[in-house]
Design a protein around this motif. Sequence first.
Motif, PDB file in Angstrom:
ATOM      1  N   GLU A 126      79.462  94.541 -19.616  1.00  0.00           N
ATOM      2  CA  GLU A 126      80.207  93.285 -19.599  1.00  0.00           C
ATOM      3  C   GLU A 126      81.624  93.499 -19.077  1.00  0.00           C
ATOM      4  OE1 GLU A 126      81.551  89.731 -22.706  1.00  0.00           O
ATOM      5  OE2 GLU A 126      80.156  91.296 -23.340  1.00  0.00           O
ATOM      6  N   GLY A 150      82.930  91.976 -15.609  1.00  0.00           N
ATOM      7  CA  GLY A 150      84.099  91.101 -15.719  1.00  0.00           C
ATOM      8  C   GLY A 150      85.232  91.538 -14.816  1.00  0.00           C
ATOM      9  N   GLN A 179      86.820  89.282 -11.795  1.00  0.00           N
ATOM     10  CA  GLN A 179      88.253  88.998 -11.752  1.00  0.00           C
ATOM     11  C   GLN A 179      88.869  89.472 -10.434  1.00  0.00           C
ATOM     12  OE1 GLN A 179      89.060  86.759 -14.050  1.00  0.00           O
ATOM     13  NE2 GLN A 179      90.543  87.922 -15.232  1.00  0.00           N
ATOM     14  N   ASN A 214      80.876  75.410 -14.310  1.00  0.00           N
ATOM     15  CA  ASN A 214      81.753  76.072 -15.267  1.00  0.00           C
ATOM     16  C   ASN A 214      82.306  75.108 -16.314  1.00  0.00           C
ATOM     17  OD1 ASN A 214      83.275  74.734 -13.289  1.00  0.00           O
ATOM     18  ND2 ASN A 214      85.020  76.104 -13.541  1.00  0.00           N
ATOM     19  N   SER A 233      80.901  80.714 -11.241  1.00  0.00           N
ATOM     20  CA  SER A 233      81.977  81.351 -10.482  1.00  0.00           C
ATOM     21  C   SER A 233      82.208  80.642  -9.149  1.00  0.00           C
ATOM     22  CB  SER A 233      81.671  82.835 -10.256  1.00  0.00           C
ATOM     23  OG  SER A 233      80.440  83.007  -9.567  1.00  0.00           O
ATOM     24  N   ARG A 235      95.107  80.326 -22.621  1.00  0.00           N
ATOM     25  CA  ARG A 235      93.962  81.124 -23.074  1.00  0.00           C
ATOM     26  C   ARG A 235      94.286  81.877 -24.359  1.00  0.00           C
ATOM     27  NH1 ARG A 235      92.871  83.651 -18.534  1.00  0.00           N
ATOM     28  NH2 ARG A 235      94.022  85.543 -18.986  1.00  0.00           N
ATOM     29  N   GLY A 242      81.681  80.374 -24.676  1.00  0.00           N
ATOM     30  CA  GLY A 242      81.993  80.769 -23.312  1.00  0.00           C
ATOM     31  C   GLY A 242      83.091  79.950 -22.669  1.00  0.00           C
ATOM     32  N   TYR A 273      85.886  81.799 -20.992  1.00  0.00           N
ATOM     33  CA  TYR A 273      85.446  82.575 -19.831  1.00  0.00           C
ATOM     34  C   TYR A 273      85.156  81.687 -18.630  1.00  0.00           C
ATOM     35  CZ  TYR A 273      82.967  86.244 -17.256  1.00  0.00           C
ATOM     36  OH  TYR A 273      82.582  87.166 -16.313  1.00  0.00           O
ATOM     37  N   TYR A 275      91.397  78.013 -18.162  1.00  0.00           N
ATOM     38  CA  TYR A 275      91.534  79.299 -18.844  1.00  0.00           C
ATOM     39  C   TYR A 275      91.311  80.494 -17.913  1.00  0.00           C
ATOM     40  CZ  TYR A 275      91.248  76.702 -23.265  1.00  0.00           C
ATOM     41  OH  TYR A 275      91.478  75.837 -24.310  1.00  0.00           O
ATOM     42  N   ARG A 276      90.799  80.258 -16.703  1.00  0.00           N
ATOM     43  CA  ARG A 276      90.441  81.373 -15.814  1.00  0.00           C
ATOM     44  C   ARG A 276      91.121  81.349 -14.453  1.00  0.00           C
ATOM     45  NH1 ARG A 276      85.977  84.569 -16.696  1.00  0.00           N
ATOM     46  NH2 ARG A 276      86.895  85.743 -14.986  1.00  0.00           N
TER      47      ARG A 276
END
Length: 213
Positions: A41, A45, A49, A123, A136, A174, A188, A191, A196-197
């Motif tokens: 994971e 991840g 990113q 998402n 994504s 976040r 999730g 994520y 938040y991303r």
Amino acid sequence: MAEAPHAPRLPQLDGLRGLCILLVLAGHALQFRGGHAQGGEVLAGFGVQSFFALSGFVITRLLLEEETRRGAVSLRHFYLRRALRLVPALAALLAAVAGLMLVGLVTDESWRSWLISAAYLRNIGGTGTTLAHLWSLALEEQFYLLWPLLLGWAPRGRRAAWVAGAMAAVVLARTVGIAFALQPPESGVFYLRPWYRADALLVGAWLALVGAE
């Protein structure tokens, strides 16, 4: 036909993209092996990113180059180039999954989730696993939609500072959300959601701006 961007190609970025993809694949492979789920994971991840940061850098660099060359960014040409690059592959995937749903070979996806995925909102909503990876792509498409508008609005010469502030705001949101359990961690939300991303994409945008200003 949309005009092709004139920014010189950096082949090193292709190698970095390939490395990011390999990290994601290796991470998922580890997740399928007993006792390696957490390490897989983390690896996947990191790859995701890094890929987001590269996307933010490349898109911002193309926008800045067009702005310098022409005095302004053609939003129509920008959106058309993005559509020609991404929509055909997505349409083929969605058509294949729809066919499998009709004959009963895919049962974990609902037609509502299918439509959400087609609208680049996976998402934010949707259930099932067959199309879950489109989260994504949805995040990147949301960035492509909003970023040219925001970049044009930000004052020249102060854009890097403005983006740094935006990154800090996303990280703060976040952190507060996780620390105060505003949403269940297992959902999730932290994520997947763009608010938040988006910091990973903004990191790449900031690097492009720092190099240009």
